[in-house]
Design an enzyme around this catalytic site. Structure first.
Site, mmCIF file in Angstrom:
data_model
loop_
_atom_site.group_PDB
_atom_site.id
_atom_site.type_symbol
_atom_site.label_atom_id
_atom_site.label_comp_id
_atom_site.label_asym_id
_atom_site.label_seq_id
_atom_site.Cartn_x
_atom_site.Cartn_y
_atom_site.Cartn_z
ATOM 1 C CB CYS A 148 3.013 -31.572 -5.690
ATOM 2 S SG CYS A 148 4.123 -30.216 -6.062
ATOM 3 C CG HIS A 240 4.876 -33.226 -9.964
ATOM 4 N ND1 HIS A 240 4.711 -32.251 -10.914
ATOM 5 C CD2 HIS A 240 5.000 -32.563 -8.778
ATOM 6 C CE1 HIS A 240 4.720 -31.057 -10.336
ATOM 7 N NE2 HIS A 240 4.894 -31.225 -9.041
HETATM 8 P P1 NAP Z 1 -0.663 -18.179 -5.230
HETATM 9 O O1 NAP Z 1 -1.406 -18.449 -6.486
HETATM 10 O O2 NAP Z 1 0.367 -17.102 -5.231
HETATM 11 O O3 NAP Z 1 -1.774 -17.823 -4.095
HETATM 12 C C1 NAP Z 1 -1.406 -17.313 -2.843
HETATM 13 C C2 NAP Z 1 -2.648 -17.073 -2.014
HETATM 14 O O4 NAP Z 1 -2.197 -16.529 -0.754
HETATM 15 C C3 NAP Z 1 -3.619 -16.044 -2.615
HETATM 16 O O5 NAP Z 1 -4.946 -16.427 -2.324
HETATM 17 C C4 NAP Z 1 -3.279 -14.768 -1.847
HETATM 18 O O6 NAP Z 1 -4.370 -13.855 -1.736
HETATM 19 C C5 NAP Z 1 -2.985 -15.367 -0.479
HETATM 20 N N1 NAP Z 1 -2.231 -14.406 0.327
HETATM 21 C C6 NAP Z 1 -1.116 -13.711 0.022
HETATM 22 N N2 NAP Z 1 -0.780 -12.878 1.019
HETATM 23 C C7 NAP Z 1 -1.719 -13.053 1.987
HETATM 24 C C8 NAP Z 1 -1.945 -12.475 3.259
HETATM 25 N N3 NAP Z 1 -1.116 -11.533 3.754
HETATM 26 N N4 NAP Z 1 -2.988 -12.896 3.980
HETATM 27 C C9 NAP Z 1 -3.824 -13.846 3.493
HETATM 28 N N5 NAP Z 1 -3.693 -14.427 2.300
HETATM 29 C C10 NAP Z 1 -2.644 -14.028 1.556
HETATM 30 O O7 NAP Z 1 0.059 -19.491 -4.661
HETATM 31 P P2 NAP Z 1 -0.294 -21.049 -4.942
HETATM 32 O O8 NAP Z 1 0.467 -21.549 -6.080
HETATM 33 O O9 NAP Z 1 -1.787 -21.208 -4.924
HETATM 34 O O10 NAP Z 1 0.345 -21.744 -3.633
HETATM 35 C C11 NAP Z 1 -0.287 -21.594 -2.364
HETATM 36 C C12 NAP Z 1 0.464 -22.389 -1.319
HETATM 37 O O11 NAP Z 1 0.381 -23.785 -1.626
HETATM 38 C C13 NAP Z 1 1.954 -22.056 -1.247
HETATM 39 O O12 NAP Z 1 2.359 -22.077 0.091
HETATM 40 C C14 NAP Z 1 2.598 -23.155 -2.072
HETATM 41 O O13 NAP Z 1 3.921 -23.397 -1.690
HETATM 42 C C15 NAP Z 1 1.701 -24.326 -1.752
HETATM 43 N N6 NAP Z 1 1.670 -25.372 -2.783
HETATM 44 C C16 NAP Z 1 1.416 -25.095 -4.079
HETATM 45 C C17 NAP Z 1 1.318 -26.127 -5.017
HETATM 46 C C18 NAP Z 1 0.973 -25.878 -6.433
HETATM 47 O O14 NAP Z 1 0.753 -26.837 -7.164
HETATM 48 N N7 NAP Z 1 0.876 -24.625 -6.874
HETATM 49 C C19 NAP Z 1 1.494 -27.417 -4.647
HETATM 50 C C20 NAP Z 1 1.749 -27.681 -3.332
HETATM 51 C C21 NAP Z 1 1.824 -26.650 -2.428
HETATM 52 P P3 NAP Z 1 -4.480 -12.557 -2.717
HETATM 53 O O15 NAP Z 1 -4.990 -13.063 -4.034
HETATM 54 O O16 NAP Z 1 -5.455 -11.707 -2.006
HETATM 55 O O17 NAP Z 1 -3.113 -11.965 -2.821
#
Ligand code: NAP
Length: 348
Positions: A148, A240
């Site tokens: 981001c 940001h």
């Molecule tokens: P999050 O809220 O922790 O969500 C993680 C997701 O991954 C949940 O849906 C979780 O499912 C799933 N997951 C975990 N273990 C899994 C498995 N073994 N198999 C399949 N699905 C699984 O994280 P987030 O903040 O949304 O971020 C998600 C990704 O986007 C990350 O890689 C992060 O670095 C990237 N990202 C985030 C942002 C941001 O603004 N937050 C920005 C850019 C990039 P359950 O609910 O079932 O555990």
């Protein structure tokens, strides 16, 4: 136009929810499949996910059953917002099985044969896909979008690339929503600035060079500019902000730079892609508290705002830029990538 069915891997997470919100009512895509971990699989979405965004999950999604993150029933195109600890293998399994994976995770961004795509900047980087499919024996493909904070910087620099970017120093002020949920502990962030985000500076430096680089047969030749990033977390919910100093190899005037920023337009605008902002970079002449623009609604959080362009006594010019981190920097970016893939015939 009949809509293309799409799915989300990691649908229960914070970015997954932004995908659901951004895809609600989308003119080209219809969300029909949700994947997450085995903790959520088998439950209705409304039970599996705690909704963190305003309002509630759309009715059509709340009633869907979450499935395990395995290819099979999933539609051809899946957006990925999975935890980085599991994304590598799962995304590869989907690509191997013929799915087009439009990923928001960091895992494959810097792979030599994977486009780190920003349709407003480097749509030609999709030329990596045939080589990716040949080398990996995939019928499908993986396309990624940047971190981001990288998104804000590259959208502000793209119009200025024509002047020869030689060196960049960028300092970020990054919102807490970028750290997911529950994210940064409230006692760390309230009334504080945290001058460290693990891995962020390295990502920002490398990703910027790849995005602004050029396609060279089987890889992307990175932009030769030196980029130095300082990344900070601040007590802001969304958005940001970055401050940037740039040295150019030519000698552009202020008018040259402003004109380049104000008139910037690229393939998403030419093709009128549904999520493309009408003006991807919008210059704000006010020093503080800019006036709302008439087309802000149309942009749905996808535009990048630049202002306070002024001479830099160390480098040549300096400015401030701002983008929405979870829309332009995450879900909206990936959806725009999918729209470009569609317009390039990759979803046929
Ligand atoms: P999050 O809220 O922790 O969500 C993680 C997701 O991954 C949940 O849906 C979780 O499912 C799933 N997951 C975990 N273990 C899994 C498995 N073994 N198999 C399949 N699905 C699984 O994280 P987030 O903040 O949304 O971020 C998600 C990704 O986007 C990350 O890689 C992060 O670095 C990237 N990202 C985030 C942002 C941001 O603004 N937050 C920005 C850019 C990039 P359950 O609910 O079932 O555990």
């Amino acid at each position: 136009m009949s809509k293309i069915e799409v799915g989300i891997l990691g649908a229960t997470g914070m970015v997954g929810q932004h995908f659901i919100k951004f895809l609600d009512g989308h003119p080209m895509f219809r969300l029909t499949w949700l994947g997450a971990s085995e903790r959520s699989a088998g439950k209705r979405y409304a039970e599996a996910a705690k909704w963190h965004l305003g309002g509630t999950a759309p009715d059509a999604v709340a009633g869907l059953t979450v499935e395990e993150a395995k290819p099979g029933n999933a539609p051809q195109i899946v957006f990925s917002a999975m935890d980085a600890s599991v994304a590598t293998e799962i995304e590869q399994a989907f690509a191997h099985a013929g799915h087009v994976v439009v990923s928001n995770s960091k895992n494959h961004r810097m792979d030599r044969d994977v486009p780190l795509l920003v349709p407003d900047i480097n749509p030609d980087h999709l030329k990596l896909i045939p080589g990716q499919q040949r080398a990996r024996g995939w019928k499908g493909q993986i396309v990624t979008n940047p971190n981001c904070s990288t998104m804000v910087l590259t959208m502000a620099l793209a119009p200025l690339k024509q002047f020869g970017i030689a060196r960049v120093v960028v300092t970020t002020m990054q919102a807490v929503s970028g750290a997911g949920y529950p994210g940064v502990a409230s006692m760390d962030i309230v009334g504080n600035v945290i001058p460290f985000i693990g891995g962020e500076e390295e990502k920002m430096q490398q990703e910027t060079q790849k995005i602004l680089g050029h396609f060279a047969a089987d890889h992307i030749e990175p932009l030769a500019a030196k980029v130095s990033a300082h990344c900070n977390r601040v007590a802001v919910v969304d958005g940001h902000t970055v401050t940037v100093s740039v040295e150019f190899s030519s000698d552009p005037s202020e008018a040259d730079l402003r004109n380049a920023l104000e008139t910037y337009s690229s393939v998403p605008q030419e093709r009128n892609l549904p999520s493309a902002p009408k003006r991807p970079v919008q210059y704000m002449p006010e020093a503080d508290r800019p006036q709302p623009r008439k087309d802000a609604e149309r942009d749905r959080g996808m535009a990048t705002f630049v202002g306070r362009l002024r001479p830099c006594p160390v480098f040549d010019w300096k400015f401030v830029a701002l983008s929405h981190n979870t829309i332009r920097g995450a879900a909206g970016a990936a959806v725009l990538n999918a729209e470009l893939l569609h317009s390039e015939g990759h979803l046929d």
